[in-house]
Design a protein around this motif. Structure first.
Motif, PDB file in Angstrom:
ATOM      1  N   LYS A  73       0.846  -1.197   0.000  1.00  0.00           N
ATOM      2  CA  LYS A  73       0.000   0.000   0.000  1.00  0.00           C
ATOM      3  C   LYS A  73       0.881   1.246   0.000  1.00  0.00           C
ATOM      4  O   LYS A  73       2.048   1.190   0.390  1.00  0.00           O
ATOM      5  CB  LYS A  73      -0.906   0.009   1.236  1.00  0.00           C
ATOM      6  CG  LYS A  73      -1.943  -1.097   1.234  1.00  0.00           C
ATOM      7  CD  LYS A  73      -2.825  -0.969   2.454  1.00  0.00           C
ATOM      8  CE  LYS A  73      -3.949  -1.980   2.435  1.00  0.00           C
ATOM      9  NZ  LYS A  73      -4.849  -1.791   3.578  1.00  0.00           N
ATOM     10  N   PRO A  74       0.318   2.383  -0.398  1.00  0.00           N
ATOM     11  CA  PRO A  74       1.117   3.622  -0.413  1.00  0.00           C
ATOM     12  C   PRO A  74       1.499   4.078   0.995  1.00  0.00           C
ATOM     13  O   PRO A  74       0.808   3.782   1.969  1.00  0.00           O
ATOM     14  CB  PRO A  74       0.192   4.645  -1.076  1.00  0.00           C
ATOM     15  CG  PRO A  74      -1.160   4.051  -1.105  1.00  0.00           C
ATOM     16  CD  PRO A  74      -1.030   2.573  -0.898  1.00  0.00           C
ATOM     17  N   GLN A  75       2.600   4.793   1.061  1.00  0.00           N
ATOM     18  CA  GLN A  75       3.083   5.351   2.322  1.00  0.00           C
ATOM     19  C   GLN A  75       2.339   6.654   2.623  1.00  0.00           C
ATOM     20  O   GLN A  75       1.963   7.383   1.712  1.00  0.00           O
ATOM     21  CB  GLN A  75       4.584   5.650   2.226  1.00  0.00           C
ATOM     22  CG  GLN A  75       5.431   4.429   1.910  1.00  0.00           C
ATOM     23  CD  GLN A  75       5.544   3.502   3.095  1.00  0.00           C
ATOM     24  OE1 GLN A  75       6.137   3.848   4.096  1.00  0.00           O
ATOM     25  NE2 GLN A  75       4.956   2.324   2.989  1.00  0.00           N
ATOM     26  N   PHE A  76       2.154   6.928   3.902  1.00  0.00           N
ATOM     27  CA  PHE A  76       1.541   8.183   4.328  1.00  0.00           C
ATOM     28  C   PHE A  76       2.656   9.161   4.671  1.00  0.00           C
ATOM     29  O   PHE A  76       3.669   8.774   5.263  1.00  0.00           O
ATOM     30  CB  PHE A  76       0.645   7.943   5.550  1.00  0.00           C
ATOM     31  CG  PHE A  76      -0.057   9.178   6.030  1.00  0.00           C
ATOM     32  CD1 PHE A  76      -1.192   9.641   5.382  1.00  0.00           C
ATOM     33  CD2 PHE A  76       0.425   9.895   7.113  1.00  0.00           C
ATOM     34  CE1 PHE A  76      -1.839  10.791   5.806  1.00  0.00           C
ATOM     35  CE2 PHE A  76      -0.215  11.044   7.554  1.00  0.00           C
ATOM     36  CZ  PHE A  76      -1.350  11.491   6.899  1.00  0.00           C
ATOM     37  N   ASP A  77       2.484  10.415   4.325  1.00  0.00           N
ATOM     38  CA  ASP A  77       3.456  11.455   4.651  1.00  0.00           C
ATOM     39  C   ASP A  77       3.329  11.778   6.141  1.00  0.00           C
ATOM     40  O   ASP A  77       2.390  12.452   6.569  1.00  0.00           O
ATOM     41  CB  ASP A  77       3.186  12.699   3.801  1.00  0.00           C
ATOM     42  CG  ASP A  77       4.144  13.843   4.089  1.00  0.00           C
ATOM     43  OD1 ASP A  77       5.017  13.711   4.982  1.00  0.00           O
ATOM     44  OD2 ASP A  77       4.012  14.880   3.411  1.00  0.00           O
ATOM     45  N   CYS A  78       4.280  11.297   6.919  1.00  0.00           N
ATOM     46  CA  CYS A  78       4.211  11.449   8.375  1.00  0.00           C
ATOM     47  C   CYS A  78       4.297  12.903   8.834  1.00  0.00           C
ATOM     48  O   CYS A  78       3.957  13.206   9.978  1.00  0.00           O
ATOM     49  CB  CYS A  78       5.292  10.605   9.049  1.00  0.00           C
ATOM     50  SG  CYS A  78       4.999   8.819   8.882  1.00  0.00           S
ATOM     51  N   ALA A  79       4.701  13.801   7.962  1.00  0.00           N
ATOM     52  CA  ALA A  79       4.713  15.224   8.312  1.00  0.00           C
ATOM     53  C   ALA A  79       3.286  15.765   8.445  1.00  0.00           C
ATOM     54  O   ALA A  79       3.080  16.851   8.981  1.00  0.00           O
ATOM     55  CB  ALA A  79       5.479  16.027   7.267  1.00  0.00           C
ATOM     56  N   LYS A  80       2.312  14.995   7.978  1.00  0.00           N
ATOM     57  CA  LYS A  80       0.918  15.454   7.994  1.00  0.00           C
ATOM     58  C   LYS A  80       0.060  14.742   9.035  1.00  0.00           C
ATOM     59  O   LYS A  80      -1.164  14.772   8.949  1.00  0.00           O
ATOM     60  CB  LYS A  80       0.304  15.262   6.606  1.00  0.00           C
ATOM     61  CG  LYS A  80       0.979  16.100   5.542  1.00  0.00           C
ATOM     62  CD  LYS A  80       0.322  15.927   4.202  1.00  0.00           C
ATOM     63  CE  LYS A  80       1.015  16.811   3.172  1.00  0.00           C
ATOM     64  NZ  LYS A  80       0.355  16.731   1.880  1.00  0.00           N
ATOM     65  N   VAL A  81       0.675  14.112  10.033  1.00  0.00           N
ATOM     66  CA  VAL A  81      -0.128  13.348  10.994  1.00  0.00           C
ATOM     67  C   VAL A  81      -1.118  14.217  11.762  1.00  0.00           C
ATOM     68  O   VAL A  81      -2.267  13.813  11.958  1.00  0.00           O
ATOM     69  CB  VAL A  81       0.736  12.518  11.981  1.00  0.00           C
ATOM     70  CG1 VAL A  81       1.436  11.383  11.280  1.00  0.00           C
ATOM     71  CG2 VAL A  81       1.699  13.377  12.756  1.00  0.00           C
TER      72      VAL A  81
END
Length: 153
Positions: free
Chosen positions: A135-143
């Motif tokens: 699955k695609p990765q989530f941009d952790c800068a946007k948590v």
């Protein structure tokens, strides 16, 4: 509505999670009378969640919990968060997922010194799972944008 009417102190503002729950309960009180037959009719018995549904809802809960975790937690709060994650990994209904989370926690213990650290740790663990599942990765800068503050408008 005044602060007294909403059970909030004047200095407190309910979080988005609480506001959502308040509006949900307010809307549904109007729709359903409190009788067993009305409740049963309004809320039919759904099938148990499959692993995908359970996973999505679990990640929503875990990310939200981390996002609302204190910025400067006490030692007790840190211990509770760490203990929660360890216990959660042992009680999770999907044994494959539980085993994997236990191994991940052993290799990379929860970082619970702040909301930011806990949220980033959670995001990285989730991204590791996403990678394993293709699955695609989530941009952790946007948590915080995703799980607490909402999108910037």
């Amino acid at each position: 509505m005044t602060a007294e009417e909403s059970n909030e102190t004047p200095k407190e503002k309910a979080c988005g999670v609480c506001d959502g729950f308040k509006s949900y309960t307010k809307e549904n009180k109007k729709k359903v009378k409190k009788t067993p037959s009305a409740t049963a009719a309004a809320y039919p018995m759904p099938c148990p969640p499959d692993s995908r549904q359970l996973g999505r809802h679990t990640w929503t809960f875990l990310h939200t919990m981390a996002a609302y975790y204190p910025d400067s937690p006490t030692e007790s709060e840190q211990k509770n968060a760490s203990t929660f994650m360890k216990s959660f990994s042992k009680l999770y209904p999907c044994s494959y997922c539980a085993d994997h989370l236990q191994k991940e926690i052993k290799k990379n213990p929860p970082k619970v010194s702040s909301s930011k650290e806990f949220s980033l740790w959670m995001c990285n663990v989730h991204n590791e799972v996403n990678e394993r599942l293709g699955k695609p990765q989530f941009d952790c800068a946007k948590v915080f944008e995703r799980w607490r503050d909402g999108c910037a408008e």
